[in-house]
Design a protein around this motif. Structure first.
Motif, PDB file in Angstrom:
ATOM      1  N   ARG A   1       0.862  -1.186   0.000  1.00  0.00           N
ATOM      2  CA  ARG A   1       0.000   0.000   0.000  1.00  0.00           C
ATOM      3  C   ARG A   1       0.893   1.229   0.000  1.00  0.00           C
ATOM      4  O   ARG A   1       1.924   1.254   0.650  1.00  0.00           O
ATOM      5  CB  ARG A   1      -0.886  -0.003   1.239  1.00  0.00           C
ATOM      6  CG  ARG A   1      -1.795   1.183   1.325  1.00  0.00           C
ATOM      7  CD  ARG A   1      -2.667   1.079   2.572  1.00  0.00           C
ATOM      8  NE  ARG A   1      -3.675   2.106   2.563  1.00  0.00           N
ATOM      9  CZ  ARG A   1      -3.631   3.205   3.309  1.00  0.00           C
ATOM     10  NH1 ARG A   1      -2.626   3.403   4.118  1.00  0.00           N
ATOM     11  NH2 ARG A   1      -4.589   4.095   3.234  1.00  0.00           N
ATOM     12  N   LYS A   2       0.484   2.260  -0.737  1.00  0.00           N
ATOM     13  CA  LYS A   2       1.207   3.533  -0.692  1.00  0.00           C
ATOM     14  C   LYS A   2       0.219   4.661  -0.966  1.00  0.00           C
ATOM     15  O   LYS A   2      -0.880   4.437  -1.488  1.00  0.00           O
ATOM     16  CB  LYS A   2       2.363   3.568  -1.690  1.00  0.00           C
ATOM     17  CG  LYS A   2       1.959   3.690  -3.147  1.00  0.00           C
ATOM     18  CD  LYS A   2       3.195   3.793  -4.024  1.00  0.00           C
ATOM     19  CE  LYS A   2       2.805   3.929  -5.491  1.00  0.00           C
ATOM     20  NZ  LYS A   2       3.968   4.006  -6.353  1.00  0.00           N
ATOM     21  N   ILE A   3       0.617   5.862  -0.583  1.00  0.00           N
ATOM     22  CA  ILE A   3      -0.200   7.043  -0.824  1.00  0.00           C
ATOM     23  C   ILE A   3       0.562   7.940  -1.774  1.00  0.00           C
ATOM     24  O   ILE A   3       1.686   8.371  -1.480  1.00  0.00           O
ATOM     25  CB  ILE A   3      -0.523   7.776   0.493  1.00  0.00           C
ATOM     26  CG1 ILE A   3      -1.362   6.857   1.373  1.00  0.00           C
ATOM     27  CG2 ILE A   3      -1.245   9.078   0.206  1.00  0.00           C
ATOM     28  CD1 ILE A   3      -1.685   7.411   2.724  1.00  0.00           C
ATOM     29  N   LYS A   4      -0.034   8.201  -2.917  1.00  0.00           N
ATOM     30  CA  LYS A   4       0.585   9.056  -3.922  1.00  0.00           C
ATOM     31  C   LYS A   4       0.202  10.508  -3.610  1.00  0.00           C
ATOM     32  O   LYS A   4      -0.966  10.832  -3.476  1.00  0.00           O
ATOM     33  CB  LYS A   4       0.117   8.668  -5.321  1.00  0.00           C
ATOM     34  CG  LYS A   4       0.811   9.426  -6.412  1.00  0.00           C
ATOM     35  CD  LYS A   4       0.448   8.853  -7.755  1.00  0.00           C
ATOM     36  CE  LYS A   4       1.255   9.554  -8.832  1.00  0.00           C
ATOM     37  NZ  LYS A   4       1.083   8.918 -10.114  1.00  0.00           N
ATOM     38  N   GLN A   5       1.208  11.360  -3.497  1.00  0.00           N
ATOM     39  CA  GLN A   5       0.989  12.753  -3.144  1.00  0.00           C
ATOM     40  C   GLN A   5       1.020  13.612  -4.398  1.00  0.00           C
ATOM     41  O   GLN A   5       2.019  13.673  -5.103  1.00  0.00           O
ATOM     42  CB  GLN A   5       2.087  13.219  -2.178  1.00  0.00           C
ATOM     43  CG  GLN A   5       1.974  14.651  -1.751  1.00  0.00           C
ATOM     44  CD  GLN A   5       0.799  14.875  -0.806  1.00  0.00           C
ATOM     45  OE1 GLN A   5       0.542  14.055   0.058  1.00  0.00           O
ATOM     46  NE2 GLN A   5       0.095  15.965  -0.980  1.00  0.00           N
TER      47      GLN A   5
ATOM     48  N   LYS B   1      -3.512  16.867  -2.981  1.00  0.00           N
ATOM     49  CA  LYS B   1      -4.393  15.711  -2.944  1.00  0.00           C
ATOM     50  C   LYS B   1      -3.575  14.462  -2.655  1.00  0.00           C
ATOM     51  O   LYS B   1      -2.472  14.288  -3.172  1.00  0.00           O
ATOM     52  CB  LYS B   1      -5.066  15.595  -4.298  1.00  0.00           C
ATOM     53  CG  LYS B   1      -6.246  14.666  -4.352  1.00  0.00           C
ATOM     54  CD  LYS B   1      -6.937  14.928  -5.612  1.00  0.00           C
ATOM     55  CE  LYS B   1      -7.614  14.179  -6.492  1.00  0.00           C
ATOM     56  NZ  LYS B   1      -8.174  14.335  -7.666  1.00  0.00           N
ATOM     57  N   LYS B   2      -4.130  13.570  -1.834  1.00  0.00           N
ATOM     58  CA  LYS B   2      -3.481  12.293  -1.533  1.00  0.00           C
ATOM     59  C   LYS B   2      -4.339  11.171  -2.110  1.00  0.00           C
ATOM     60  O   LYS B   2      -5.540  11.129  -1.876  1.00  0.00           O
ATOM     61  CB  LYS B   2      -3.331  12.104  -0.031  1.00  0.00           C
ATOM     62  CG  LYS B   2      -2.357  13.075   0.593  1.00  0.00           C
ATOM     63  CD  LYS B   2      -2.212  12.797   2.058  1.00  0.00           C
ATOM     64  CE  LYS B   2      -1.200  13.773   2.643  1.00  0.00           C
ATOM     65  NZ  LYS B   2      -0.972  13.509   4.063  1.00  0.00           N
ATOM     66  N   ILE B   3      -3.706  10.289  -2.857  1.00  0.00           N
ATOM     67  CA  ILE B   3      -4.421   9.188  -3.497  1.00  0.00           C
ATOM     68  C   ILE B   3      -3.903   7.870  -2.924  1.00  0.00           C
ATOM     69  O   ILE B   3      -2.744   7.512  -3.146  1.00  0.00           O
ATOM     70  CB  ILE B   3      -4.222   9.210  -5.032  1.00  0.00           C
ATOM     71  CG1 ILE B   3      -4.692  10.540  -5.599  1.00  0.00           C
ATOM     72  CG2 ILE B   3      -4.951   8.051  -5.677  1.00  0.00           C
ATOM     73  CD1 ILE B   3      -4.382  10.729  -7.052  1.00  0.00           C
ATOM     74  N   PRO B   4      -4.751   7.124  -2.190  1.00  0.00           N
ATOM     75  CA  PRO B   4      -4.315   5.826  -1.653  1.00  0.00           C
ATOM     76  C   PRO B   4      -4.325   4.754  -2.757  1.00  0.00           C
ATOM     77  O   PRO B   4      -5.306   4.579  -3.458  1.00  0.00           O
ATOM     78  CB  PRO B   4      -5.339   5.521  -0.567  1.00  0.00           C
ATOM     79  CG  PRO B   4      -6.542   6.318  -0.924  1.00  0.00           C
ATOM     80  CD  PRO B   4      -6.068   7.511  -1.704  1.00  0.00           C
TER      81      PRO B   4
ATOM     82  N   GLU C   1      -7.231   2.225  -4.115  1.00  0.00           N
ATOM     83  CA  GLU C   1      -7.666   1.437  -2.956  1.00  0.00           C
ATOM     84  C   GLU C   1      -9.183   1.431  -2.828  1.00  0.00           C
ATOM     85  O   GLU C   1      -9.783   0.379  -2.569  1.00  0.00           O
ATOM     86  CB  GLU C   1      -7.024   1.999  -1.690  1.00  0.00           C
ATOM     87  CG  GLU C   1      -7.352   1.197  -0.458  1.00  0.00           C
ATOM     88  CD  GLU C   1      -6.628   1.698   0.772  1.00  0.00           C
ATOM     89  OE1 GLU C   1      -6.914   1.156   1.852  1.00  0.00           O
ATOM     90  OE2 GLU C   1      -5.798   2.612   0.666  1.00  0.00           O
TER      91      GLU C   1
ATOM     92  N   THR D   1       2.417   0.986   8.025  1.00  0.00           N
ATOM     93  CA  THR D   1       2.506   2.425   7.805  1.00  0.00           C
ATOM     94  C   THR D   1       3.153   3.096   9.002  1.00  0.00           C
ATOM     95  O   THR D   1       3.988   3.993   8.845  1.00  0.00           O
ATOM     96  CB  THR D   1       1.096   3.016   7.557  1.00  0.00           C
ATOM     97  OG1 THR D   1       0.456   2.261   6.549  1.00  0.00           O
ATOM     98  CG2 THR D   1       1.201   4.461   7.128  1.00  0.00           C
TER      99      THR D   1
END
Length: 172
Positions: A119-123, A127-130, A148, A168
């Motif tokens: 899992r990662k969160i794209k910044q 805006k943050k995209i899981p 996600e 995380t």
């Protein structure tokens, strides 16, 4: 130039043999996307080039034949050009059956995911995209990064056993 072309044509004509089949003969037919058969068969790296044998029902034209297809391949048009066919020589080891799967109307099929690996969160700017890394085939290791939220909606059972919160905290 003309002499060279004629020579090449004579070489090609010597190797070319016209294929003709009779009603009742059995043939293999080519699995390719152009015949729409490749989309109906489960794709694998070493998938067969020909499947069958299937019986010829009728000759439709000078170079086209109608083939009796099984119910699994009922979405496919049953008339094939002679270039897509190969003569069947009776041998039980030659029989290659297509994998069974549910086909949609547009000849596509759905492959369920095997597991979620990461899992990662794209910044973006504000805006943050899981995202989650989905393993589609464990044998080949095919994986993609998917949204996600979309994966939770389509496959909620994959998230019941996965806990990314501990990872995380350790990473962060």
């Amino acid at each position: 130039m003309k002499i060279s072309q004629d020579r090449q044509k004579s070489y090609a004509d010597k190797r070319r043999k016209p294929l003709e089949f009779e009603e009742g003969d059995h043939v293999f037919f080519r699995v390719t996307p152009t015949t729409c058969v490749g989309r109906a068969i489960k794709s694998r790296k070493l998938s067969p080039k020909f499947i069958g044998p299937y019986q010829i029902i009728a000759r439709v034209g000078p170079v086209a034949y109608q083939i009796a297809l099984p119910p699994l391949l009922s979405n496919i048009h049953d008339v094939f050009h002679v270039s897509q066919l190969r003569k069947y020589i009776a041998d039980p080891s030659h029989i290659i059956e297509p994998d069974t799967m549910e086909l949609h109307d547009n000849l596509s099929f759905e492959v369920p995911p095997a597991k979620i690996a990461d899992r990662k969160i794209k910044q973006l700017k504000n805006k943050k995209i899981p995202l989650v890394k989905v393993i589609w085939n464990q044998a080949t290791g095919d994986a993609t990064w998917e949204l996600e939220d979309k994966m939770k909606e389509q496959y909620p059972d994959l998230f019941s056993s996965v806990s990314f919160e501990d990872e995380t905290i350790l990473r962060g």
